[in-house]
Motif scaffolding. Structure first.
Motif, PDB file in Angstrom:
ATOM      1  N   LYS A  52     -28.845  16.426 -16.308  1.00  0.00           N
ATOM      2  CA  LYS A  52     -29.471  16.516 -17.633  1.00  0.00           C
ATOM      3  C   LYS A  52     -29.860  17.963 -17.892  1.00  0.00           C
ATOM      4  O   LYS A  52     -30.594  18.556 -17.111  1.00  0.00           O
ATOM      5  N   ALA A  53     -29.387  18.515 -18.998  1.00  0.00           N
ATOM      6  CA  ALA A  53     -29.623  19.929 -19.285  1.00  0.00           C
ATOM      7  C   ALA A  53     -30.065  20.134 -20.735  1.00  0.00           C
ATOM      8  O   ALA A  53     -29.742  19.346 -21.619  1.00  0.00           O
ATOM      9  N   VAL A  54     -30.811  21.208 -20.935  1.00  0.00           N
ATOM     10  CA  VAL A  54     -31.227  21.629 -22.275  1.00  0.00           C
ATOM     11  C   VAL A  54     -30.870  23.100 -22.434  1.00  0.00           C
ATOM     12  O   VAL A  54     -31.105  23.902 -21.523  1.00  0.00           O
ATOM     13  N   MET A  55     -30.299  23.448 -23.576  1.00  0.00           N
ATOM     14  CA  MET A  55     -30.001  24.841 -23.889  1.00  0.00           C
ATOM     15  C   MET A  55     -30.868  25.249 -25.081  1.00  0.00           C
ATOM     16  O   MET A  55     -30.837  24.613 -26.126  1.00  0.00           O
ATOM     17  N   THR A  56     -31.680  26.290 -24.882  1.00  0.00           N
ATOM     18  CA  THR A  56     -32.536  26.779 -25.942  1.00  0.00           C
ATOM     19  C   THR A  56     -32.404  28.294 -26.041  1.00  0.00           C
ATOM     20  O   THR A  56     -31.621  28.898 -25.289  1.00  0.00           O
ATOM     21  N   PHE A  57     -33.144  28.889 -26.961  1.00  0.00           N
ATOM     22  CA  PHE A  57     -32.972  30.313 -27.243  1.00  0.00           C
ATOM     23  C   PHE A  57     -34.334  31.003 -27.310  1.00  0.00           C
ATOM     24  O   PHE A  57     -35.358  30.378 -27.582  1.00  0.00           O
ATOM     25  N   ASP A  58     -34.331  32.304 -27.072  1.00  0.00           N
ATOM     26  CA  ASP A  58     -35.555  33.095 -27.141  1.00  0.00           C
ATOM     27  C   ASP A  58     -35.191  34.550 -27.425  1.00  0.00           C
ATOM     28  O   ASP A  58     -34.321  35.099 -26.739  1.00  0.00           O
ATOM     29  N   PRO A  59     -35.783  35.189 -28.459  1.00  0.00           N
ATOM     30  CA  PRO A  59     -36.775  34.636 -29.389  1.00  0.00           C
ATOM     31  C   PRO A  59     -36.119  33.774 -30.447  1.00  0.00           C
ATOM     32  O   PRO A  59     -34.918  33.502 -30.391  1.00  0.00           O
ATOM     33  N   HIS A  60     -36.913  33.381 -31.455  1.00  0.00           N
ATOM     34  CA  HIS A  60     -36.367  32.583 -32.540  1.00  0.00           C
ATOM     35  C   HIS A  60     -35.289  33.388 -33.270  1.00  0.00           C
ATOM     36  O   HIS A  60     -35.451  34.595 -33.498  1.00  0.00           O
ATOM     37  N   PRO A  61     -34.173  32.767 -33.644  1.00  0.00           N
ATOM     38  CA  PRO A  61     -33.086  33.496 -34.317  1.00  0.00           C
ATOM     39  C   PRO A  61     -33.511  34.282 -35.551  1.00  0.00           C
ATOM     40  O   PRO A  61     -32.869  35.275 -35.907  1.00  0.00           O
ATOM     41  N   SER A  62     -34.583  33.881 -36.203  1.00  0.00           N
ATOM     42  CA  SER A  62     -35.023  34.594 -37.407  1.00  0.00           C
ATOM     43  C   SER A  62     -35.413  36.039 -37.111  1.00  0.00           C
ATOM     44  O   SER A  62     -35.362  36.898 -37.999  1.00  0.00           O
TER      45      SER A  62
END
Length: 313
Positions: A52-62
């Motif tokens: 089970k995996a989660v892909m997220t980002f940092d910082p917010h794309p904005s």
């Protein structure tokens, strides 16, 4: 949970990851819509015998894409988000640095570097997820790849409106705390440390704990709230009334917002303690009073209202 912090360009050494199903998104708040996406990934992973995996980002794309609307405060700052994902039993979390270089990648190249290379067999994302240069990558373009399967999760709504991080932020800013909590799926919370304040509360009969947030949280609007508080080294939850604001009765030009919590039936020094504040109900907006007597009279009313609101919590 193994955390992989990835930058572009990155080194090409193989990570030797086991096959996984991955939920992809920014997931600020881990609200009910996010829970639906992650829950779908977990079901698929269980059925297919995948990690089970989660892909997220940092910082917010904005920060990269919308300089006039940069989002630099969060409902769940990265460290908190990672803690919550670990509590869910996620095996891998890929935290991708969202930079100008990453934003400029062609969609197919992004998929090759961050999906295929990670040995992902199942991708799950919200119906409106986009990726790659100019956001040209969509759920449909992901489905065109045959190296993995793609599942798009339809939006979920509350009261006819889409559940989203943006809507929660708006609700917190507009004194709609109860609605924010409803679509968040739990009371909004902020972690911080108890610091020295002006100590004025104790002189008027309402001593407060001055909370300094540990991260860049999106705070509720200025006002008075019914809250609970947990000391991180204890299991007990304490009830209280909280003021978020600039204390206009005592300051004419103060800009820095403070969080001050008066706890019921509590008489201990807790300076330096790490705490979590849970916001349950909005009571009133912050206001300036003519003097101490009027202020203390209103605080007493606020406290009684908070006691009533928190009676069943």
């Amino acid at each position: 949970m193994k955390i992989y912090r990835l930058h572009y360009p990155h080194d090409q050494q193989e990570l030797n990851l086991e096959p996984s199903a991955v939920a992809v998104g920014f997931f600020d708040g881990l609200h009910r819509g996010h829970e639906d996406v992650i829950g779908r990934m977990e079901d698929i992973a269980e059925a297919e015998g995948l990690k089970k995996a989660v892909m997220t980002f940092d910082p917010h794309p904005s920060v990269v894409l919308s300089p006039k609307k940069q989002r630099t405060t969060y409902l769940t700052p990265l460290d908190i988000k990672l803690e919550m994902l670990e509590e869910k039993g996620i095996d891998y979390c890929f935290v991708i640095n969202f930079s100008s270089a990453l934003a400029g990648l062609e969609p197919d190249f992004f998929v090759d570097q961050y999906i295929v290379r990670m040995n992902v067999r199942e991708v799950v994302a919200g119906f409106d997820f986009t990726y790659g240069r100019y956001g040209r990558g969509t759920i449909d373009t992901l489905k065109a790849h045959d190296e993995f399967n793609t599942t798009g999760v339809e939006k979920i709504t509350e009261g006819g409106e889409k559940i989203s991080t943006t809507r929660i932020r708006e609700a917190l800013a507009n004194n709609e705390l109860e609605h924010a909590n409803l679509i968040l799926g739990r009371p909004y919370e902020v972690k911080g440390v108890v610091v020295q304040g002006e100590k004025r509360g104790r002189t008027i009969g309402f001593p407060t704990a001055n909370i300094e947030p540990e991260y860049r949280y999106h705070l509720p609007a200025k006002g008075v709230y019914a809250v609970t508080l947990r000391l991180d080294n204890e299991d007990r939850i304490y009830s209280g009334v909280c003021n978020v604001g600039v204390k206009p009765t005592f300051h004419d030009n103060m800009e820095r917002v403070s969080i001050e919590v008066h706890l019921f039936d509590f008489d201990r020094s807790i300076y330096g303690e790490n705490v979590t504040v849970y916001w349950h109900h909005f009571i009133r907006r912050e206001q300036k009073f003519s003097g101490i007597e009027e202020l203390t009279g209103q605080i007493a009313k606020d406290k009684q209202k908070a006691v009533e609101l928190l009676e069943n919590i």
